[in-house]
Design a protein around this motif. Structure first.
Motif, short mmCIF file in Angstrom:
data_model
loop_
_atom_site.label_atom_id
_atom_site.label_comp_id
_atom_site.label_asym_id
_atom_site.label_seq_id
_atom_site.Cartn_x
_atom_site.Cartn_y
_atom_site.Cartn_z
N TYR A 168 22.37 34.46 -25.72
CA TYR A 168 21.46 35.53 -25.32
C TYR A 168 21.44 36.70 -26.30
N HIS A 169 21.92 36.44 -27.51
CA HIS A 169 21.86 37.42 -28.61
C HIS A 169 22.45 38.77 -28.21
N ILE A 170 23.62 38.72 -27.63
CA ILE A 170 24.34 39.96 -27.28
C ILE A 170 25.36 40.23 -28.38
N ASN A 171 25.32 41.40 -28.94
CA ASN A 171 26.24 41.80 -30.00
C ASN A 171 27.53 42.32 -29.36
N LEU A 172 28.58 41.52 -29.43
CA LEU A 172 29.84 41.90 -28.78
C LEU A 172 30.59 43.02 -29.51
N SER A 173 30.13 43.39 -30.67
CA SER A 173 30.78 44.49 -31.39
C SER A 173 30.22 45.83 -30.95
N LYS A 174 29.16 45.80 -30.14
CA LYS A 174 28.54 47.04 -29.67
C LYS A 174 28.78 47.21 -28.17
N ARG A 175 28.62 48.44 -27.71
CA ARG A 175 28.83 48.77 -26.29
C ARG A 175 27.79 48.06 -25.43
N ILE A 176 28.24 47.29 -24.44
CA ILE A 176 27.34 46.57 -23.54
C ILE A 176 26.75 47.55 -22.53
N LYS A 177 25.43 47.48 -22.32
CA LYS A 177 24.77 48.36 -21.36
C LYS A 177 24.26 47.56 -20.17
N SER A 178 24.19 48.20 -19.03
CA SER A 178 23.74 47.50 -17.82
C SER A 178 22.30 47.02 -17.98
N GLU A 179 21.47 47.79 -18.66
CA GLU A 179 20.05 47.42 -18.80
C GLU A 179 19.89 46.12 -19.59
N ASP A 180 20.82 45.88 -20.54
CA ASP A 180 20.76 44.63 -21.31
C ASP A 180 21.04 43.43 -20.42
N LEU A 181 22.04 43.58 -19.53
CA LEU A 181 22.41 42.48 -18.64
C LEU A 181 21.38 42.30 -17.52
N GLU A 182 20.83 43.42 -17.07
CA GLU A 182 19.81 43.35 -16.03
C GLU A 182 18.60 42.56 -16.50
N GLU A 183 18.22 42.75 -17.75
CA GLU A 183 17.06 42.04 -18.30
C GLU A 183 17.29 40.52 -18.29
N ILE A 184 18.50 40.09 -18.61
CA ILE A 184 18.81 38.66 -18.61
C ILE A 184 18.77 38.11 -17.19
N LEU A 185 19.34 38.86 -16.24
CA LEU A 185 19.32 38.42 -14.84
C LEU A 185 17.89 38.22 -14.34
N ILE A 186 17.01 39.14 -14.71
CA ILE A 186 15.63 39.09 -14.22
C ILE A 186 14.82 38.02 -14.96
N GLU A 187 14.89 38.05 -16.28
CA GLU A 187 14.04 37.17 -17.08
C GLU A 187 14.54 35.72 -17.10
N GLU A 188 15.85 35.52 -17.18
CA GLU A 188 16.40 34.18 -17.33
C GLU A 188 16.75 33.53 -16.00
N PHE A 189 17.28 34.32 -15.06
CA PHE A 189 17.76 33.75 -13.81
C PHE A 189 16.92 34.17 -12.60
N ASN A 190 15.79 34.81 -12.86
CA ASN A 190 14.79 35.14 -11.82
C ASN A 190 15.33 36.02 -10.70
N TYR A 191 16.21 36.92 -11.03
CA TYR A 191 16.74 37.85 -10.04
C TYR A 191 15.72 38.94 -9.70
N LYS A 192 15.78 39.38 -8.46
CA LYS A 192 15.07 40.58 -8.03
C LYS A 192 16.14 41.59 -7.63
N ILE A 193 16.02 42.80 -8.13
CA ILE A 193 17.06 43.82 -7.88
C ILE A 193 16.48 44.95 -7.04
N ASN A 194 17.15 45.22 -5.94
CA ASN A 194 16.69 46.22 -4.97
C ASN A 194 17.76 47.31 -4.84
N THR A 195 17.36 48.56 -5.07
CA THR A 195 18.31 49.68 -4.98
C THR A 195 18.05 50.56 -3.76
#
Length: 494
Positions: A168-195
């Motif tokens: 998923y082209h995540i650069n492990l040498s850089k700080r991981i952000k929640s928005e990066d992971l959220e995008e994968i959950l939504i686009e790749e695994f079809n998640y819907k997130i409700n706050t």
């Protein structure tokens, strides 16, 4: 072969052996009476074979017991605990395979020494009752033993994290952000997130997320921090990327149905920690930190802040990396919680690598030593304005023991529970090897403190931090004195 089939055979074998021995019959003698071979009877008694109806009739006639009595699954009171264990689901719930134990091996042990195993099982049950050992506590203890057996490092999960990052082209040498992971959950695994949903239910306060698998819907508490959100997303990605079905659906978890859910929760959490704090990145930072000539707490804080994680996640990640990459295996991790103005400090999470390091949780409602860094950082937090974490470091020297530990600790308010403080601590056993690995570690770098385990067992005199008398220690000393006097009397008259 299922354990249900095996326990039917085993119970029959136990009853046969018990009845035979009560009648003072050897296997040879029963073979002569019944016309069945000695080897066949031996396999029946070991639970390896279950005789057919005609053979059971022969045995009942030879032993002068009823057919119904022989085939009944009821055992007399001397063997009843074994029957309860075998007929319950406990053997299916105990993660035997995790420790390389086969069910057949356990069956053989029970069959070969039923009276001794029965006494052992009865003892374990009584201990569990006395210490209020719940099913939850048992599973968590099993998991902790599994972690400790592997020095809390799992190469396969580490590799899976790096495969995931590459995919998923995540650069492990850089700080991981929640928005990066959220995008994968939504686009790749079809998640819907409700706050919004969790805010509608006041009694769910403290629950950070709920996942609805049928709709791939993830409810998130909007009050959680960026670090917490990143960790939750990373765990969800672990469940999906590793294709884990047996899982828990809330964080923190409320209940579980089996051990697999507990184990998989750990695997997903480990994956999340390894993704947010990659091993290569952390190892490089720690190597540079250990090379410093002088202790620098700011440098350590900068390392922690370099990752999008909580202090607890960082300290736990150290328990993975230090044993594997720095060969620092004599260490412990502790998490304490404290209700403000309460006399009780609760040790609700612990891990000991290599050996059972002191301190560890006790079930005797005793008072933990107030000189521990874990408790001192909580006190410092509660005496402050509480808007920032407090940190502490000390060398703890246990009274009447040779071992000393370098203990790092930090404390913060629980963001979800009112008036609750919590601390996380990492303790490293001081050895000549450790001093060679860490340049800034010498006898004058850190404050030293003599500590006990609990007030009730501590022999430190005139301790200003003591909150209870050394009652258990005094009781022990009293009995030792009695034993010494009795021994002297016996010797004088011998």
């Amino acid at each position: 072969m299922t354990i249900e089939d095996e326990y039917i055979r085993l119970i029959f074998g136990l009853k046969l052996k018990q009845i035979r021995t009560e009648k003072n019959l050897s296997l040879f003698g029963l073979a002569k009476l019944s016309g069945l071979s000695k080897s066949y009877l031996n396999e029946i008694e070991k639970g390896k074979k279950y005789p057919k109806t005609d053979k059971i009739l022969l045995l009942s006639e030879s032993l002068e017991v009823s057919y119904d009595n022989l085939v009944s699954l009821k055992l007399d009171k001397n063997l009843a605990p074994i029957g309860e264990i075998l007929q319950s689901k406990i053997l299916k719930e105990i993660p035997l395979e995790l420790f390389g134990i086969k069910e057949n091996n356990l069956i053989d042990i029970i069959a070969n020494a039923p009276a001794k195993v029965n006494a052992f099982i009865s003892t374990v049950i009584k201990i569990a009752q006395n210490y209020n050992l719940t099913r939850e506590s048992f599973f968590l203890a099993s998991l902790r033993s599994y972690q400790e057996a592997h020095n809390n490092y799992f190469e396969d999960i580490e590799n899976d994290v790096e495969k995931f990052a590459k995919s998923y082209h995540i650069n492990l040498s850089k700080r991981i952000k929640s928005e990066d992971l959220e995008e994968i959950l939504i686009e790749e695994f079809n998640y819907k997130i409700n706050t919004n949903e969790l805010t509608k239910h006041k009694h769910l306060e403290g629950l950070r997320n709920i996942y609805i698998p049928t709709k791939k819907l993830l409810f998130i508490d909007p009050k959680i921090s960026e670090e917490q959100k990143t960790f939750i997303y990373a765990k969800e990605l672990a469940y999906n990327f590793l294709k884990i079905d047996q899982r828990l659906y809330t964080f923190p978890w409320i209940n579980f149905e089996n051990f697999d859910q507990v184990l998989n929760n750990f695997i997903a959490s480990y994956f999340a920690g390894a993704l947010i704090i990659p091993r290569k990145n952390l190892t490089e930072k720690l190597s540079n930190f250990f090379e410093l000539e002088e202790w620098n707490s700011l440098k350590l804080h900068q390392i922690i802040k370099g990752f999008n994680c909580s202090q607890e996640t960082f300290y736990q990640r150290l328990t993975n990396i230090l044993p594997k990459y720095f060969n620092i295996k004599n260490l412990f991790f502790l998490r304490f919680t404290h209700l403000e103005n309460s006399a009780e400090y609760r040790l609700n999470k612990e891990l000991h690598i290599t050996q059972q390091q002191t301190p560890h949780a006790n079930r005797n409602n005793e008072h933990y030593c107030r000189r521990w860094a874990s408790i001192k950082t909580i006190k410092a937090l509660e005496n402050s304005n509480k808007d920032r974490s407090t940190f502490g470091v000390q060398i703890s020297s246990y009274v009447n023991q040779k071992n000393e530990y370098l203990v790092l600790s930090s404390a913060a308010q629980d963001p979800f529970k009112k008036n609750i403080s919590r601390s996380v601590s990492l303790g490293l056993l001081l050895t000549p090897q450790l001093k060679k690995k860490i340049n800034f570690l010498n006898d004058t770098t850190f404050p030293k403190q003599t500590v006990g385990v609990t007030c009730e067992t501590c022999s430190v005199k005139n301790c200003e931090d003591r909150v209870a008398s050394p009652s258990r220690l005094l009781k022990k000393e009293k009995y030792e004195e009695i034993a010494k006097t009795v021994d002297e009397i016996i010797k004088s008259y011998s």
